[in-house]
Design a protein around this motif. Structure first.
Motif, PDB file in Angstrom:
ATOM      1  N   TYR A 165       0.810  -1.217   0.000  1.00 33.21           N
ATOM      2  CA  TYR A 165       0.000   0.000   0.000  1.00 33.21           C
ATOM      3  C   TYR A 165       0.849   1.277   0.000  1.00 33.21           C
ATOM      4  CZ  TYR A 165      -3.299   3.586   1.231  1.00 33.21           C
ATOM      5  OH  TYR A 165      -4.030   4.731   1.210  1.00 33.21           O
ATOM      6  N   ASP A 196      -7.558   2.346  13.004  1.00 35.86           N
ATOM      7  CA  ASP A 196      -8.021   1.604  11.826  1.00 35.86           C
ATOM      8  C   ASP A 196      -8.649   0.314  12.332  1.00 35.86           C
ATOM      9  OD1 ASP A 196      -7.034   1.971   8.610  1.00 35.86           O
ATOM     10  OD2 ASP A 196      -7.881   0.018   9.123  1.00 35.86           O
ATOM     11  N   ARG A 219      -0.351   3.851  -2.873  1.00 33.78           N
ATOM     12  CA  ARG A 219      -0.818   5.198  -2.524  1.00 33.78           C
ATOM     13  C   ARG A 219      -0.271   6.282  -3.454  1.00 33.78           C
ATOM     14  NH1 ARG A 219      -3.009   9.779  -0.893  1.00 33.78           N
ATOM     15  NH2 ARG A 219      -3.802   9.841   1.236  1.00 33.78           N
TER      16      ARG A 219
END
Ligand SMILES: C[S@@+](CC[C@H](N)C(=O)[O-])C[C@H]1O[C@@H](n2cnc3c(N)ncnc32)[C@H](O)[C@@H]1O
Length: 246
Positions: A50, A116, A55
């Protein structure tokens, strides 16, 4: 001296159920995986690639491969990373790619908390993005496990478009920010270009939303935030605001 982790534990409004993985887990349930987007966020391989691979490319897609979104992202995150003795909450922090930066310039009792609900994402966060003033919490953005008026800065970057109920999450961001504190969001905006992607069927299948131009700013205002500023870069929008001082 109280450690950052002890400080965060004291601020939590619900009990910690597990901390054997390096983060404070206040959930006793698996993360909901009701859409394709949310299922991808639970994938350990995606969590691993990621920060470095996904990203930066994804950010560029927002401004059709140009640099406008990346430039606005840098300007905002540099501002949020300023030095000080502050409490920062990074909601839907993923692998902690911004949380670590927010924590790096803090001083005194300052702490950056990354929240998260994906265990693979938080697993990467504790491996890749730790620091003396960085603490990770496993919790749900729809019911942020902190009291009203707690944080000087609350950010929610690249996540509102995939959470189950984004307007409820905005209300939560506004609830936990302290009087005089700031809220910052980066998310999608509906344009002529992405009209098809905004169709209900696409949203249902992918879990990915494109917000109307005034939807996020309108909810910020309804939640009592002031000084609302919106910067649109292609398919993306950055919205910042603050809670009035008492
Ligand atoms: C695309 S990542 C964003 C990571 C980081 N904020 C960034 O800007 O790159 C979206 C994150 O939102 C998280 N997420 C989605 N719904 C959530 C919820 N209800 N509560 C907590 N986290 C959630 C996912 O697990 C994922 O890690």
């Amino acid at each position: 001296m109280t450690s950052a982790r002890e400080r965060v534990r004291d601020l939590l409004t619900v009990p910690v159920r597990d901390e054997s993985h390096g983060y404070l887990d206040v959930l006793n349930a698996p993360a909901p995986a009701e859409s394709l987007s949310l299922r991808v966020m639970q994938n350990p391989i995606f969590a691993e690639v990621y920060e470095r691979a996904w990203r930066p490319v994804f950010t560029r897609l927002f401004s059709f491969g140009g640099s406008a979104t990346a430039d606005a992202d840098r300007a905002l995150t540099n501002r949020l990373s300023r030095a000080g003795d502050r409490l920062i909450l990074d909601v839907a922090c993923g692998p902690g790619n911004y949380t670590r930066r927010f924590g790096a310039s803090l001083r005194g009792d300052g702490v950056a908390v990354g929240l998260d609900f994906s265990t693979p994402m938080l697993g990467r966060a504790v491996l890749d993005n730790t620091g003396p003033r960085v603490v990770y919490v496993r919790g749900d953005a729809h019911a942020i496990p902190f009291a009203d008026n707690t944080f000087d800065t609350v950010a929610c970057l690249a996540a509102l478009y995939l959470v189950s109920d984004p307007l409820q999450v905005i209300d939560e961001l506004a609830r936990v920010v302290a009087p005089g504190g700031e809220v910052a969001v980066f998310t999608t905006v509906r344009t002529g270009w992405n009209a098809a992607a905004g169709l209900p069927i696409v949203r249902r299948l992918s879990g990915f939303r494109f917000f109307g131009r005034h939807e996020i700013t309108g909810r910020f205002a309804e939640a009592g935030l002031v000084g609302i500023e919106q910067t649109i870069t292609g398919q993306g929008q950055f919205v910042t605001a603050r809670k009035p001082s008492k």
